[in-house]
Design an enzyme around this catalytic site. Structure first.
Site, PDB file in Angstrom:
ATOM      1  N   SER A   1     -14.211 -57.323   8.441  1.00 19.95           N
ATOM      2  CA  SER A   1     -14.443 -56.404   9.573  1.00 19.95           C
ATOM      3  C   SER A   1     -15.917 -56.380   9.887  1.00 19.95           C
ATOM      4  O   SER A   1     -16.768 -56.507   9.002  1.00 19.95           O
ATOM      5  CB  SER A   1     -13.990 -54.989   9.216  1.00 19.95           C
ATOM      6  OG  SER A   1     -14.474 -54.065  10.167  1.00 19.95           O
TER       7      SER A   1
ATOM      8  N   TYR B   1     -13.788 -47.542   4.365  1.00 22.60           N
ATOM      9  CA  TYR B   1     -13.313 -48.799   4.966  1.00 22.60           C
ATOM     10  C   TYR B   1     -14.414 -49.855   4.932  1.00 22.60           C
ATOM     11  O   TYR B   1     -14.175 -51.012   4.552  1.00 22.60           O
ATOM     12  CB  TYR B   1     -12.863 -48.527   6.406  1.00 22.60           C
ATOM     13  CG  TYR B   1     -12.269 -49.723   7.116  1.00 22.60           C
ATOM     14  CD1 TYR B   1     -11.022 -50.212   6.777  1.00 22.60           C
ATOM     15  CD2 TYR B   1     -12.968 -50.347   8.144  1.00 22.60           C
ATOM     16  CE1 TYR B   1     -10.464 -51.300   7.438  1.00 22.60           C
ATOM     17  CE2 TYR B   1     -12.427 -51.442   8.814  1.00 22.60           C
ATOM     18  CZ  TYR B   1     -11.174 -51.913   8.454  1.00 22.60           C
ATOM     19  OH  TYR B   1     -10.644 -52.988   9.110  1.00 22.60           O
TER      20      TYR B   1
END
Ligand code: NDP
Length: 248
Positions: free
Chosen positions: A143, A157
């Site tokens: 990501s 995250y």
């Protein structure tokens, strides 16, 4: 050279029932690969993806395997090898989102996210490393949050996705002598059920991009096919940023 020629290649996509994983499984099949996918809860969606793989003329099948369960992941890799007759490409995609301030998230949240996003990817990579032939490929879905966190609530995250950078570099070193490459794709916001383009966080995410839109699962899938294909055999241990200009 046809950059996307994968005829005869054998691939496993973790988390292939929906979103980026589903688009990737179909794109790999469209390029000529036979494709196994894993899923944890979306059995019907997984069956639909298999139908779409088969519609390309390639073999497809789905395996129930929770990424948080190491033995299930190992069994899924073994089953893919058994049914496909080998494994050339691992796409390490299964992941979960996590949004919450560090003061609000629990240790259970921490364990759940790391179990899927880090431990699950490590276990799948380890199992695949044991069976990939010389010249095999690993592609991990990270990501853009690993490089730049643009809003509160993403510490967990981002931490989970940052860990994959180290995993990817280490895999490149561990497997380089066998000609196996390992690379990571760092997507920006992609329109999936994890992060819908019309969701509550969408406008804030778009405000950090050079391109004023979310990416599509198919755009990520095209990058996976590229990194699995014949043109990229000398690319390893690196990151392909696909983020609409999030890092610009
Ligand atoms: P989705 O929620 O749309 O799909 C997630 C996929 O992963 C589903 O197929 C799901 O299967 C599977 N999955 C989730 N948990 C598990 C588990 N425990 N075991 C096995 N499979 C599991 O998400 P995306 O397609 O958006 O995300 C795919 C990857 O891309 C993730 O790693 C995510 O972090 C990353 N990513 C996504 C971005 C985005 O904006 N969408 C941006 C950057 C990275 P099932 O339904 O069966 O559980």
């Amino acid at each position: 050279m046809n950059l996307t020629e994968l005829t005869g290649k054998l691939a496993l996509v973790t988390g292939g029932s929906r979103g980026i994983g589903a688009a990737t499984a179909i794109a790999l099949a469209e390029s000529g690969a036979d494709v196994a996918i894993t899923y944890s809860s979306s059995a019907e969606e997984a069956a639909q993806v298999v139908k779409q793989i088969e519609a390309t003329g390639r073999r497809g099948f789905a395996i129930s395997a929770d990424a948080a369960d190491a033995s299930a992941v190992e069994a899924a890799v073994a089953r893919a090898v058994d049914v496909l007759g080998g494994l050339d490409i691992l796409v390490n995609n299964a992941g979960v989102g996590a949004v919450g301030l560090i003061t609000d998230l629990t240790l259970d949240d921490l364990d759940r996210v790391l179990a899927v996003n880090v431990r699950g990817m490590y276990v799948a990579a380890r199992a695949a490393a044991a069976v990939l032939p010389d010249g095999g490929r690993m592609i991990h879905i990270g990501s853009c949050a690993a490089a730049r966190v643009t809003s509160p609530g993403l510490a967990l995250y981002a931490m989970s996705k940052s860990a994959l950078i180290g995993l990817n570099k280490g895999l490149a070193r561990d497997l380089g002598s066998r000609g196996i490459t390992s690379n990571i794709i760092q997507p920006g916001p992609i329109d999936t059920s994890m992060n819908p383009a019309d969701g509550p966080y969408a406008a804030a995410q778009r405000s950090h991009l050079a391109l004023d839109r979310f990416g599509t699962p198919e755009e990520v899938a095209a990058a996976v096919v590229y990194l699995a294909g014949p043109a990229t055999s000398y690319i390893t241990g690196t990151e392909l940023t696909l983020d609409g200009g999030h890092a610009a």
